[in-house]
Design a protein around this motif. Structure first.
Motif, PDB file in Angstrom:
ATOM      1  N   GLY A  66      18.071  28.329   1.135  1.00 54.23           N
ATOM      2  CA  GLY A  66      17.241  28.852   0.624  1.00 54.23           C
ATOM      3  C   GLY A  66      16.318  27.781  -0.372  1.00 54.23           C
ATOM      4  N   GLU A  67      17.134  26.995  -1.060  1.00 56.87           N
ATOM      5  CA  GLU A  67      16.772  25.956  -1.964  1.00 56.87           C
ATOM      6  C   GLU A  67      15.977  25.032  -0.764  1.00 56.87           C
ATOM      7  N   VAL A  68      16.286  24.912   0.093  1.00 56.61           N
ATOM      8  CA  VAL A  68      15.645  23.894   0.891  1.00 56.61           C
ATOM      9  C   VAL A  68      14.102  24.350   1.384  1.00 56.61           C
ATOM     10  N   VAL A  69      14.036  25.885   1.915  1.00 55.15           N
ATOM     11  CA  VAL A  69      13.074  26.680   2.106  1.00 55.15           C
ATOM     12  C   VAL A  69      12.166  26.445   0.855  1.00 55.15           C
ATOM     13  N   SER A  70      12.635  26.689  -0.221  1.00 54.57           N
ATOM     14  CA  SER A  70      11.769  26.981  -1.643  1.00 54.57           C
ATOM     15  C   SER A  70      11.162  25.648  -1.904  1.00 54.57           C
ATOM     16  N   GLY A  71      11.880  24.430  -1.550  1.00 53.25           N
ATOM     17  CA  GLY A  71      11.326  23.070  -2.088  1.00 53.25           C
ATOM     18  C   GLY A  71      10.205  22.886  -1.033  1.00 53.25           C
ATOM     19  N   ALA A  72      10.717  23.057   0.353  1.00 54.88           N
ATOM     20  CA  ALA A  72       9.703  22.992   1.308  1.00 54.88           C
ATOM     21  C   ALA A  72       8.371  23.711   1.142  1.00 54.88           C
ATOM     22  N   TRP A  73       8.467  24.640   0.861  1.00 53.07           N
ATOM     23  CA  TRP A  73       7.212  25.541   0.606  1.00 53.07           C
ATOM     24  C   TRP A  73       6.606  24.954  -0.985  1.00 53.07           C
ATOM     25  N   ARG A  74       7.308  24.764  -2.060  1.00 51.85           N
ATOM     26  CA  ARG A  74       6.463  24.239  -3.326  1.00 51.85           C
ATOM     27  C   ARG A  74       5.912  22.737  -2.774  1.00 51.85           C
ATOM     28  N   ALA A  75       6.704  21.857  -2.044  1.00 47.32           N
ATOM     29  CA  ALA A  75       6.001  20.554  -1.510  1.00 47.32           C
ATOM     30  C   ALA A  75       4.995  20.737  -0.811  1.00 47.32           C
ATOM     31  N   GLY A  76       5.006  21.553   0.127  1.00 48.65           N
ATOM     32  CA  GLY A  76       3.888  21.773   1.085  1.00 48.65           C
ATOM     33  C   GLY A  76       2.492  22.167   0.340  1.00 48.65           C
ATOM     34  N   GLN A  77       2.713  22.751  -0.804  1.00 47.94           N
ATOM     35  CA  GLN A  77       1.369  22.827  -1.300  1.00 47.94           C
ATOM     36  C   GLN A  77       0.454  21.678  -1.526  1.00 47.94           C
TER      37      GLN A  77
END
Length: 163
Positions: free
Chosen positions: A96-107
């Motif tokens: 979940g932390e990887v996905v959340s971080g990837a989502w935020r970085a993807g912005q």
């Protein structure tokens, strides 16, 4: 000197994202800035602000963000993936932390970037893995698929669906 070399701006964007995502602490950021000061003949004011921010981390963070804003951000995702990969292997970070971080970085990426395809797939698996309406067996299967997708994303394993 106020001009920010491109490589410094790119590294600032990497460090800003890592700090913002809780992957680095402020002491690591200041050490990075100090390293750059030792390498450069002339020093951008923003870099000095980061380096000297031991008692003013908010001012340092503003300066770091200012340098990051000059970045082309081409190195951002690979840098973060390397940190996530290390933390994943060490068991210090969850799917979940990887996905959340990837989502935020993807912005910070263009919406048509190929990276978004994988981030959306990760997000889909995460939604299933945390869906409390799914039976336990289905949720465990979704958690397994999510972990596998995270390992593909972090380039720890090859994608089993590609040849």
């Amino acid at each position: 000197m106020n001009e920010i070399p491109a490589v410094l701006a790119d590294e600032a964007a990497e460090r800003w994202a890592a700090f913002d995502l809780g992957l680095m602490d402020w002491a690591q950021i200041m050490a990075w800035a100090d390293g750059w000061i030792l390498r450069l003949d002339t020093h951008p004011e923003l870099l000095l602000d980061v380096s000297l921010s031991v008692t003013r981390p908010k001012d340092g963070a503003t300066a770091l963000k200012g340098m990051a804003d000059e970045s082309r951000r081409t190195t951002l995702v690979p840098y973060l993936k390397a940190i996530w990969r290390e933390k994943w292997i060490a068991g210090e970070i969850s799917s979940g932390e990887v996905v959340s971080g990837a989502w935020r970085a993807g912005q910070a990426l263009p919406s048509d970037a190929e990276e978004w395809t994988h981030i959306h797939r990760l997000d889909h698996y995460l939604e299933e893995a945390i869906a409390d309406w799914l039976p336990d067996e289905a949720r465990k299967a979704a958690e397994h698929m999510l972990a596998q997708e995270v390992e593909v994303y972090l380039e720890l394993i090859r994608n089993p669906y590609e040849s």
